[in-house]
Design a protein around this motif. Structure first.
Motif, mmCIF file in Angstrom:
data_model
loop_
_atom_site.group_PDB
_atom_site.id
_atom_site.type_symbol
_atom_site.label_atom_id
_atom_site.label_comp_id
_atom_site.label_asym_id
_atom_site.label_seq_id
_atom_site.Cartn_x
_atom_site.Cartn_y
_atom_site.Cartn_z
ATOM 1 N N ASP A 145 0.844 -1.189 0.000
ATOM 2 C CA ASP A 145 0.000 0.000 0.000
ATOM 3 C C ASP A 145 0.879 1.238 0.000
ATOM 4 O O ASP A 145 1.894 1.301 0.710
ATOM 5 C CB ASP A 145 -0.909 0.042 1.238
ATOM 6 N N VAL A 146 0.488 2.234 -0.784
ATOM 7 C CA VAL A 146 1.138 3.542 -0.784
ATOM 8 C C VAL A 146 0.067 4.567 -0.454
ATOM 9 O O VAL A 146 -1.001 4.580 -1.086
ATOM 10 C CB VAL A 146 1.775 3.859 -2.158
ATOM 11 N N PHE A 147 0.348 5.430 0.516
ATOM 12 C CA PHE A 147 -0.664 6.355 1.007
ATOM 13 C C PHE A 147 -0.440 7.766 0.476
ATOM 14 O O PHE A 147 0.688 8.178 0.192
ATOM 15 C CB PHE A 147 -0.682 6.355 2.538
ATOM 16 N N ARG A 148 -1.542 8.482 0.354
ATOM 17 C CA ARG A 148 -1.511 9.824 -0.230
ATOM 18 C C ARG A 148 -0.568 10.734 0.557
ATOM 19 O O ARG A 148 -0.587 10.780 1.778
ATOM 20 C CB ARG A 148 -2.914 10.427 -0.246
ATOM 21 N N GLY A 149 0.270 11.441 -0.179
ATOM 22 C CA GLY A 149 1.136 12.443 0.414
ATOM 23 C C GLY A 149 2.464 11.923 0.931
ATOM 24 O O GLY A 149 3.278 12.710 1.422
ATOM 25 N N GLU A 150 2.726 10.626 0.804
ATOM 26 C CA GLU A 150 3.998 10.099 1.301
ATOM 27 C C GLU A 150 4.988 9.892 0.170
ATOM 28 O O GLU A 150 4.624 9.796 -1.004
ATOM 29 C CB GLU A 150 3.794 8.782 2.057
ATOM 30 N N ILE A 151 6.256 9.838 0.545
ATOM 31 C CA ILE A 151 7.307 9.379 -0.355
ATOM 32 C C ILE A 151 7.689 7.984 0.109
ATOM 33 O O ILE A 151 8.236 7.808 1.196
ATOM 34 C CB ILE A 151 8.536 10.306 -0.336
ATOM 35 N N LEU A 152 7.364 6.994 -0.712
ATOM 36 C CA LEU A 152 7.672 5.613 -0.385
ATOM 37 C C LEU A 152 8.883 5.165 -1.192
ATOM 38 O O LEU A 152 8.854 5.197 -2.422
ATOM 39 C CB LEU A 152 6.494 4.690 -0.685
ATOM 40 N N GLY A 153 9.930 4.765 -0.502
ATOM 41 C CA GLY A 153 11.091 4.202 -1.158
ATOM 42 C C GLY A 153 10.942 2.700 -1.311
ATOM 43 O O GLY A 153 10.444 2.035 -0.407
ATOM 44 N N VAL A 154 11.347 2.166 -2.453
ATOM 45 C CA VAL A 154 11.299 0.723 -2.705
ATOM 46 C C VAL A 154 12.722 0.246 -2.938
ATOM 47 O O VAL A 154 13.410 0.727 -3.843
ATOM 48 C CB VAL A 154 10.418 0.394 -3.921
ATOM 49 N N VAL A 155 13.162 -0.711 -2.099
ATOM 50 C CA VAL A 155 14.521 -1.227 -2.205
ATOM 51 C C VAL A 155 14.485 -2.746 -2.334
ATOM 52 O O VAL A 155 13.479 -3.389 -2.033
ATOM 53 C CB VAL A 155 15.380 -0.823 -0.982
ATOM 54 N N GLY A 156 15.590 -3.298 -2.762
ATOM 55 C CA GLY A 156 15.719 -4.747 -2.898
ATOM 56 C C GLY A 156 16.967 -5.062 -3.686
ATOM 57 O O GLY A 156 17.506 -4.204 -4.393
ATOM 58 N N GLY A 157 17.429 -6.284 -3.557
ATOM 59 C CA GLY A 157 18.617 -6.685 -4.278
ATOM 60 C C GLY A 157 18.383 -6.759 -5.773
ATOM 61 O O GLY A 157 17.246 -6.670 -6.256
ATOM 62 N N SER A 158 19.452 -6.927 -6.517
ATOM 63 C CA SER A 158 19.353 -7.059 -7.969
ATOM 64 C C SER A 158 18.502 -8.270 -8.321
ATOM 65 O O SER A 158 18.669 -9.348 -7.754
ATOM 66 C CB SER A 158 20.756 -7.219 -8.563
ATOM 67 N N GLY A 159 17.565 -8.071 -9.245
ATOM 68 C CA GLY A 159 16.718 -9.167 -9.688
ATOM 69 C C GLY A 159 15.488 -9.415 -8.852
ATOM 70 O O GLY A 159 14.743 -10.361 -9.118
ATOM 71 N N THR A 160 15.232 -8.552 -7.868
ATOM 72 C CA THR A 160 14.043 -8.742 -7.030
ATOM 73 C C THR A 160 12.783 -8.165 -7.655
ATOM 74 O O THR A 160 11.694 -8.338 -7.123
ATOM 75 C CB THR A 160 14.248 -8.122 -5.631
ATOM 76 N N GLY A 161 12.918 -7.459 -8.764
ATOM 77 C CA GLY A 161 11.734 -7.012 -9.492
ATOM 78 C C GLY A 161 11.184 -5.670 -9.079
ATOM 79 O O GLY A 161 9.976 -5.447 -9.162
ATOM 80 N N LYS A 162 12.073 -4.752 -8.695
ATOM 81 C CA LYS A 162 11.607 -3.421 -8.306
ATOM 82 C C LYS A 162 10.973 -2.702 -9.496
ATOM 83 O O LYS A 162 9.861 -2.169 -9.398
ATOM 84 C CB LYS A 162 12.769 -2.599 -7.736
ATOM 85 N N SER A 163 11.687 -2.684 -10.620
ATOM 86 C CA SER A 163 11.154 -2.014 -11.807
ATOM 87 C C SER A 163 9.961 -2.772 -12.378
ATOM 88 O O SER A 163 9.029 -2.158 -12.913
ATOM 89 C CB SER A 163 12.240 -1.878 -12.876
ATOM 90 N N VAL A 164 9.967 -4.099 -12.267
ATOM 91 C CA VAL A 164 8.820 -4.887 -12.738
ATOM 92 C C VAL A 164 7.583 -4.544 -11.918
ATOM 93 O O VAL A 164 6.465 -4.453 -12.459
ATOM 94 C CB VAL A 164 9.124 -6.392 -12.660
ATOM 95 N N LEU A 165 7.762 -4.328 -10.618
ATOM 96 C CA LEU A 165 6.640 -3.919 -9.774
ATOM 97 C C LEU A 165 6.083 -2.579 -10.240
ATOM 98 O O LEU A 165 4.862 -2.429 -10.398
ATOM 99 C CB LEU A 165 7.091 -3.827 -8.313
ATOM 100 N N MET A 166 6.957 -1.619 -10.490
ATOM 101 C CA MET A 166 6.486 -0.314 -10.959
ATOM 102 C C MET A 166 5.794 -0.442 -12.311
ATOM 103 O O MET A 166 4.727 0.152 -12.531
ATOM 104 C CB MET A 166 7.655 0.665 -11.055
ATOM 105 N N ARG A 167 6.382 -1.220 -13.210
ATOM 106 C CA ARG A 167 5.786 -1.385 -14.532
ATOM 107 C C ARG A 167 4.421 -2.063 -14.448
ATOM 108 O O ARG A 167 3.519 -1.764 -15.232
ATOM 109 C CB ARG A 167 6.728 -2.187 -15.430
ATOM 110 N N SER A 168 4.250 -2.961 -13.485
ATOM 111 C CA SER A 168 2.945 -3.595 -13.286
ATOM 112 C C SER A 168 1.915 -2.578 -12.810
ATOM 113 O O SER A 168 0.764 -2.566 -13.264
ATOM 114 C CB SER A 168 3.059 -4.738 -12.266
ATOM 115 N N ILE A 169 2.330 -1.717 -11.909
ATOM 116 C CA ILE A 169 1.408 -0.724 -11.352
ATOM 117 C C ILE A 169 0.950 0.253 -12.433
ATOM 118 O O ILE A 169 -0.230 0.620 -12.497
ATOM 119 C CB ILE A 169 2.072 0.024 -10.181
ATOM 120 N N ILE A 170 1.874 0.662 -13.304
ATOM 121 C CA ILE A 170 1.519 1.665 -14.311
ATOM 122 C C ILE A 170 0.987 1.044 -15.601
ATOM 123 O O ILE A 170 0.691 1.763 -16.549
ATOM 124 C CB ILE A 170 2.706 2.599 -14.621
#
Length: 262
Positions: free
Chosen positions: A28-53
């Motif tokens: 969950d990401v809440f209105r007005g916050e800056i949420l940082g997403v971290v993880g090791g290489s290959g954990t799918g950070k960009s894939v998660l963003m691409r899924s959301i958008i």
């Protein structure tokens, strides 16, 4: 955090062939916050963003953004939702054959084709100034810009439609420490002035300490924890401990006056 989330991900599954990237991601990401997403290489950070958008179709799961279901939307429906967010991809992802001003005008032309060139130029100039670039950056092409300037130009384009939500993928990657700190300060200032919600993928510990309200950790094909940095540092997961209590993590904590375990 309380209130209805502006982004909600439930049971997200993503795979490429036999390689499973996400296996039941909840976030969950809440209105007005800056949420940082971290993880090791290959954990799918960009894939998660691409899924959301909507650039990556997940195998399973539910995603809502700004109260709208993002799965199986028609192109017109998805376009109306996309108008409400901006995206800064890695390295800016600018169109190389367009000037900075023309790049900023691309999303405006898509949604408001009836606007006349003088008004388009005025809006582009305003967004370029908001991103911290000098006015003479407008006529320049991406090849004429430094890496930091290209990121700011990409940010200007992301802000073109006055978004409620901003997606940033490794915004300080490749920048020297001074430029990275300046970019962090710019994002924080814009978030406060424009009341933005920011989804920020990063590996930069200084960024996490400086501007993020909460941090989500991707590991083991899931979001294993979400919280403030002190809350995460209290957990005993090996990756979290190595990341935040390793030499670089301890250095960042000290520089930002966060307590570090002995």
């Amino acid at each position: 955090m309380t209130g209805k989330p502006i982004i909600s991900v439930r049971g997200l599954h993503n795979s490429f062939g036999d390689q499973v990237i996400h296996d039941g991601v909840d976030l969950d990401v809440f209105r007005g916050e800056i949420l940082g997403v971290v993880g090791g290489s290959g954990t799918g950070k960009s894939v998660l963003m691409r899924s959301i958008i909507g650039l990556q179709r997940p195998d399973a799961g539910k995603i809502t953004v700004l109260g709208e279901n993002m799965i199986d939307r028609s192109e017109d429906e998805a376009k109306n939702i996309r108008r409400r967010w901006g995206i800064l991809f890695q390295n800016g992802a600018l169109f190389s054959t367009l000037s900075v001003a023309e790049n900023v005008e691309v999303p405006i032309r898509e949604y408001f084709p009836f606007l006349k060139p003088p008004l388009l130029d005025e809006i582009a100039s305003f967004k370029i100034a908001m991103s911290g670039l000098e006015p003479d950056a407008g006529p320049k092409y991406p090849s004429e810009l430094s890496g930091g300037m290209r990121k700011r130009a990409g940010l200007a384009r992301a802000l073109a439609l006055d978004p409620e939500l901003l997606f940033l993928d490794e915004p300080t990657a490749g920048l020297d420490p001074i430029a990275a700190a300046a970019f962090d300060e710019l994002i924080h200032s814009l978030q406060q002035r424009l009341d933005l919600t920011v989804f920020l993928i990063t590996h930069d510990l200084d960024t996490l300490y400086t501007i993020c309200d909460r941090v989500a950790v991707l590991a083991d094909k899931k979001v294993i924890a979400v919280g403030t940095i002190p809350e995460l540092m209290a957990l005993d997961h090996p990756w979290i401990q190595e990341y935040f209590n390793g030499p670089r993590g301890r250095s960042a904590a000290i520089s930002h006056k966060e307590p570090v375990e002995a």
